[in-house]
Design a protein around this motif. Structure first.
Motif, mmCIF file in Angstrom:
data_model
loop_
_atom_site.group_PDB
_atom_site.id
_atom_site.type_symbol
_atom_site.label_atom_id
_atom_site.label_comp_id
_atom_site.label_asym_id
_atom_site.label_seq_id
_atom_site.Cartn_x
_atom_site.Cartn_y
_atom_site.Cartn_z
ATOM 1 N N SER A 32 0.654 -1.099 0.248
ATOM 2 C CA SER A 32 0.057 -0.130 -0.149
ATOM 3 C C SER A 32 0.850 1.487 -0.104
ATOM 4 O O SER A 32 0.315 2.257 -0.498
ATOM 5 N N LEU A 33 2.333 1.031 0.616
ATOM 6 C CA LEU A 33 3.032 2.379 0.537
ATOM 7 C C LEU A 33 3.460 2.562 -1.076
ATOM 8 O O LEU A 33 3.715 3.681 -1.428
ATOM 9 N N LYS A 40 -1.328 4.774 -7.001
ATOM 10 C CA LYS A 40 -2.390 5.505 -6.821
ATOM 11 C C LYS A 40 -2.335 6.399 -5.455
ATOM 12 O O LYS A 40 -1.817 5.875 -4.301
ATOM 13 N N GLU A 41 -2.990 7.444 -5.338
ATOM 14 C CA GLU A 41 -3.137 8.285 -4.148
ATOM 15 C C GLU A 41 -4.063 7.399 -3.113
ATOM 16 O O GLU A 41 -5.302 7.234 -3.677
ATOM 17 N N ASP A 42 -3.459 7.410 -1.607
ATOM 18 C CA ASP A 42 -4.358 6.815 -0.881
ATOM 19 C C ASP A 42 -5.186 7.977 -0.115
ATOM 20 O O ASP A 42 -4.553 8.791 0.053
ATOM 21 N N LEU A 43 -6.393 7.300 0.148
ATOM 22 C CA LEU A 43 -7.201 8.311 1.131
ATOM 23 C C LEU A 43 -7.336 9.821 0.595
ATOM 24 O O LEU A 43 -6.361 10.068 0.971
#
Lengths: 189, 499
Positions: free
Chosen positions: A181-182, A186-189
């Motif tokens: 996830s790091l 894509k941009e998270d949250l």
């Protein structure tokens, strides 16, 4: 020194040709140990004091290999192989690759100035001295090869340490998930 | 080990399964509906809380069992309920903080549960190996969660700082563990504790002492006790607010729980040494935390320093180890007070952080921008006031009762100076909590009103604030329980080992 003492007691207790062989083994073993210790400690000093981070990484590789040598001196060939494969083969190489891939963003000679340098120096050498002094009180263990070492390790992993073993698998999953996830684009949250 | 013995792992298995299930759900849920993963997770956590309570009410309750480095007892169950409560509230905060169509939500909720799993294992661990692994399990997902807002450089900085400090912490812990192993020849805490109790001279083994000190340093890093607290404000400031709410409570409670287990059960021979150590640590942590909090402008930094001070109060409990009643030498008021204060800290801090989460979703991060909040949104202002007063320790809120127990324990152990220092610190802390209240209530500012929180956020805030009020007015439900939980722990290091 303590190896000689242990061998001496052995020798007094039971005399015979086997024990002379053992003493020879011990002596060659302690020569091996002390030379490895010198290698590891000098490599470790090089890692800390070298300014060039790539050279430091190379010496780290040397220190890892030295530890693998210690395992050989303890007749634990399996751990020696694992140490050589995992630490020298994977981790140190990964560090070197990391340095190579990111180096152009930094200056090659890292100044690494630290206001607490002298405090750290005194503290670490103090602890080292304290440890050297207190380790004399420890009784030496057996350095002779354990029978069925791999079998024993396997049984310990699957019986005594079954729960930690399972926890490691979950931990690896978490690490993978976190890295994923790091590193995702894509941009998270 | 028979299959039926798996029952002692039910809490861990439940949480792990839920985390894995959430990952699968994330895969099958269409875009824009990801918020439902959070709601599902919250509902399941509630179910688990009820289930574990039934487990406790069942014939299992007085039952303690261990399986090679893993202990299942009432003490662990108490902490597991607390962790579930934290993760429940943190999940609800997160649902309201993140936008509907944000990416990566499934993993986020799964990571929350993985941290909880690490905390579960930590309070249940009876083996140094297990201790280290659960410590890592608790920390690694948090590094990722701190850096979850990748485009926000402050969030990345926070994640990186927390990671570096965490790596040093792990190194200290491992070094300590290796020295303890060298001195005692065992990784099993029970064997180690028995060795300590039976052979007094082992206690003065310098290697063992150094190992224990290094382990204690690692614990102090995790709970942000002075002088190991420097990371907390920076990490809290940059990380997303719901992550901070979680980070400020769960790992701290877990490490305090582990320390309670270690020190209550086994460190008797070393007592004179660590009582002084804890008293000094507590004094510094309280004072530095409170004095630095006086000058903070950012809400999250303010709560970070306030959290440091709260940990200082808890450390007072570790220093107060004199038995409360002479005829009951195993009953130590200090540990009871610690267990109570953990619950108090949980409710007060989560209520405060819940509101900070809500405010930061509406762009309010500083004390200054709270001006006129009482008019813009009276409910939020009132709830924030209650949580801050509870943190400060104003009666009849839960923070007051918790501090009362802690200082009572200090007085009964003749640590009068420490109790006095604690009271003085509480007064100092009132300054900065009331400064926030004054800004909310007495400083007027025209501006757009802030919308009322959604239903789920209201539920979460209500749970936290009701906890503050109810336990504050009727504290005996927790004290009674903590007594039950602690008594078996102090008597027997080994209860029942399964083969």
């Amino acid at each position: 020194m303590r190896f000689y003492a242990a061998a001496d007691e052995d020798h007094k207790a039971q005399k015979g040709n086997i024990y002379e062989n053992r003493i020879r083994l011990l002596m060659s073993n302690s020569v091996l140990f002390y030379s490895l210790a010198v290698l590891i400690i000098s490599c470790a000093f090089a890692v800390v004091f070298l300014r060039n981070i790539f050279h430091a990484g190379l010496f780290l590789l040397g220190a890892f290999l030295g530890v693998a040598g210690i395992y050989i001196a303890l007749f634990n060939y399996f751990l020696a192989a694992v140490q050589a494969l995992v630490y020298s083969g994977a981790i140190a190489v990964l560090i070197l690759f990391g340095i190579m891939l990111t180096q152009r963003h930094y200056r090659k000679e890292d100044p690494s100035h630290n206001a607490f340098k002298w405090i750290a120096f005194v503290l670490s050498f103090g602890i080292a001295g304290f440890l050297v002094d207190s380790f004399r009180s420890l009784k030496p263990g057996s350095i002779f090869p354990v029978k069925h070492l791999l079998y024993q390790m396997g049984m310990a992993l699957m019986q005594t340490y079954a729960i930690p073993f399972e926890v490691i698998s979950a931990l690896l999953l978490v690490a993978l998930l976190g890295a994923f996830s790091l590193a995702r684009e894509k941009e998270d949250l | 080990m028979k299959g039926s013995h798996l029952i002692i792992f039910i809490p861990e298995i439940a949480v792990l399964s839920l985390a894995l299930l959430l990952l699968i759900f994330d895969w099958v849920t269409p875009k824009g509906k990801k918020v439902w993963i959070g709601y599902f997770s919250a509902v399941m956590i509630l179910v688990f809380m009820g289930g574990f309570l039934c487990l406790a009410k069942n014939r299992f309750f007085p039952y303690a069992a261990s399986f090679h480095g893993f202990v299942f007892d009432a003490f662990a169950l108490y902490f597991k309920e607390l962790f579930l409560l934290v993760v429940f509230l943190a999940t609800l905060f997160s649902v309201n903080f993140f936008k509907q169509d944000d990416e990566g939500q499934g993993e986020y909720y799964a990571l929350l549960l993985f941290v909880t799993l690490g905390c579960f294992l930590l309070v249940s661990s009876a083996d140094l190996l297990m201790l280290f692994l659960s410590f890592e399990m608790m920390s690694i997902p948090l590094y990722v969660m701190c850096a979850y807002r990748k485009k926000d450089s402050k969030s990345s900085e926070s994640g990186l700082k927390y990671f570096l400090i965490g790596a040093i912490t792990s190194a200290l812990l491992l070094y300590g563990i290796s020295l303890v192993y060298a001195a005692t020849g065992t990784t099993n805490l029970h064997a180690f504790i028995e060795g300590l109790v039976s052979a007094n001279k082992l206690a003065y083994n310098p290697i063992l002492l150094l190992g224990l000190i290094l382990m204690l340093c690692a614990f102090c890093f995790k709970i942000a006790a002075v002088p190991f607290h420097m990371w907390a404000p920076d990490v809290y400031e940059g990380a997303p607010a719901p992550v901070v709410a979680f980070l400020a409570v769960s790992p701290k409670i877990a490490v305090i729980g582990l320390m309670t287990r270690l020190f209550l059960a086994g460190m008797q021979p070393l007592q004179p040494f660590w009582v002084f150590l804890f008293a000094v640590l507590a004094a510094f942590t309280m004072t530095v935390g409170n004095l630095t909090a006086l000058f903070q402008q950012n809400l999250k930094r303010l709560l970070a320093y306030s959290g440091i001070a709260q940990i200082g109060y808890i450390l007072v409990g570790f220093a107060s180890i004199q038995p409360f009643f002479k005829n009951m030498p195993t009953l130590q008021l200090g540990y009871q007070a610690i267990l109570f204060y953990l619950a108090a800290y949980l409710f007060s801090d989560l209520a405060a952080f819940g509101i900070v989460t809500y405010l930061s979703a509406h762009g309010i991060e500083d004390v200054k921008s709270l001006k006129g909040l009482a008019e813009k949104n009276p409910m939020i202002a009132f709830l924030f006031l209650i949580s801050l007063l509870s943190l400060a320790g104003v009666p009849p809120l839960v923070g007051f009762v918790g501090k009362f127990y802690l200082f009572l324990a200090a007085v009964s152990s003749r640590l009068y100076w420490l109790a006095l220092l604690g009271v003085v610190n509480s007064v100092i802390s009132l300054f900065y909590y009331l400064r926030v209240a004054r800004t909310m209530y007495f400083e007027k500012e025209e501006g757009v009103s802030i919308p009322y929180p959604s239903f789920s956020m209201q539920v979460a805030l209500l749970v936290a604030v009701l906890g503050i009020l109810i336990i504050g007015i009727y504290p005996f439900m927790i004290t009674h329980f903590s007594l039950q939980v602690l008594t078996p722990l102090s008597n027997v290091p080994i209860s029942h080992v399964m083969k």
